[in-house]
Design an enzyme around this catalytic site. Structure first.
Site, short mmCIF file in Angstrom:
data_model
loop_
_atom_site.label_atom_id
_atom_site.label_comp_id
_atom_site.label_asym_id
_atom_site.label_seq_id
_atom_site.Cartn_x
_atom_site.Cartn_y
_atom_site.Cartn_z
N ARG A 166 46.55 42.83 68.17
CA ARG A 166 46.32 42.40 69.55
C ARG A 166 47.27 41.28 69.97
O ARG A 166 46.96 40.45 70.81
CB ARG A 166 44.87 41.94 69.77
N SER A 240 36.03 45.69 74.66
CA SER A 240 35.83 44.80 73.51
C SER A 240 36.18 43.37 73.91
O SER A 240 37.33 43.09 74.26
CB SER A 240 36.71 45.24 72.34
N GLU A 336 39.20 38.43 72.70
CA GLU A 336 40.38 39.26 72.96
C GLU A 336 40.77 39.16 74.43
O GLU A 336 41.92 39.34 74.81
CB GLU A 336 40.07 40.71 72.59
#
Length: 340
Positions: A166, A240, A336
């Site tokens: 990520r 998420s 995230e």
């Protein structure tokens, strides 16, 4: 080119937060990106580059300029039939999942496991989106962009983007340095399904499929995601919310001794990945709410807007969840989502 003042960002974030920005600039071509870069370089005020807003949490009105790409278009730029590879150039404003579907329809493979991830193509290259054992970095060949300080058009090979879990240089030292115009993907003409992550194999077996076609694999992944992720039109969310933590192997074995049923995925010889959703679930947060913000009842990795939640409501829930996971497992889970 769009140039708007006091613009509502409600339609540009999937959490459904009605915040405004002082100025909104949208470019639909490389030439317009150069114009926008010139404005940003001269303006010397804060700016925020966004994609589809599916990885964004707004906590207040943005006092500066928000920039968005509306560059469209998908075109095959090179094919090596001997190697079975194809390069495909995609506008940064294209919807990611529509792009994946386009790839498969044309017999270009490698993106199937990334089906139904929300957002746009430019953001996919910035975030290094991933799911079911696959990451965008495995198929990104190069990124085309305009350097904001100079207005210069550049082509950045994937190897220079320093992709990680990520992460990329676009999120770190290159933040606000470039306006992405196109992403070139290297795809395969030969379908090689990757089904050994999550519950893909189990779902294929349930359907009696032993050798899935590209369309079957994509549909299974879409169905799995839809079964556990809320519709943003019903409950605002950013998918998420937390990254899955990667822990040292010693720490992993300590936890496994207490929680032998704990799911985990090897990263390398020294590290193991543990699903953040499982950790949050074990802390009793799945399905619970804190004010108008809540944890989704089918996937604890997802924080949702129950209706009328502010960005601060979501942040308060995020902090409470992180605190409980740290207290119970000694693991710090990181958001995230980009919190502004």
């Amino acid at each position: 080119m769009k140039d708007l003042s006091n613009y509502s960002l409600l339609s540009h974030n999937t959490f459904g937060i009605d915040a405004q920005c002082k100025r909104f600039l949208e470019y639909a071509s490389e030439e317009e990106a150069v114009q926008v870069a010139s404005i940003l370089a001269q303006e010397q005020s804060p700016f925020l580059v966004i994609g589809g807003g599916s990885n964004l949490l707004l906590t207040a009105d943005y006092p500066g300029t928000v920039v968005h790409s509306a560059i469209k278009g998908i075109q095959q730029s090179f094919t090596d039939h001997h190697a079975g590879q194809v390069l495909v150039r995609v506008g940064s404003g294209e919807i990611w999942d529509e792009t994946v579907e386009y790839f498969l329809r044309h017999g270009w493979y490698g993106a199937e496991n990334l089906s139904l991830i929300p957002g746009e193509v430019g953001a996919a290259a910035v975030q290094n989106i991933g799911a079911y054992g696959a990451e965008a970095s495995s198929i990104v060949y190069e990124v085309e962009a305009v350097e904001i300080a100079t207005g210069r058009k550049v082509v950045i090979p994937a190897g220079e983007c320093h992709y990680g879990y990520r992460q990329s240089r676009f999120k770190q030292q290159w933040k606000n340095k470039y306006l992405i115009t196109h992403v070139v993907f290297r795809l395969s003409e030969r379908f090689s399904p990757h089904t050994d992550y999550g519950n893909i194999q189990a779902e294929l077996a349930r359907r009696g499929i032993t050798e899935p076609t590209p369309a079957e694999l994509r549909q299974v992944i879409i169905d799995i995601r839809q079964a556990k992720l809320p519709d943003t039109k019903v409950e605002g969310n950013a998918g998420s919310f937390f990254m899955n933590p990667v822990v040292a192997i010693d720490k992993f074995h300590q936890l496994l001794a207490f929680y032998p049923q704990m799911p985990h995925y090897p990263v390398d010889d020294a590290h193991e990945k543990i699903p953040a959703g499982w950790l949050i679930d074990q802390c009793g947060w799945r399905g619970r709410s804190l004010g108008r913000a809540g944890v989704h009842d089918k996937q604890a990795l997802v924080l949702v807007n129950r209706g009328g939640a502010t960005g601060h409501d979501i942040v308060a829930l995020c902090q409470a969840v992180r605190r409980d996971v740290l207290q119970k497992f000694g693991i710090e889970i990181q958001p995230e989502v980009n919190i502004i």
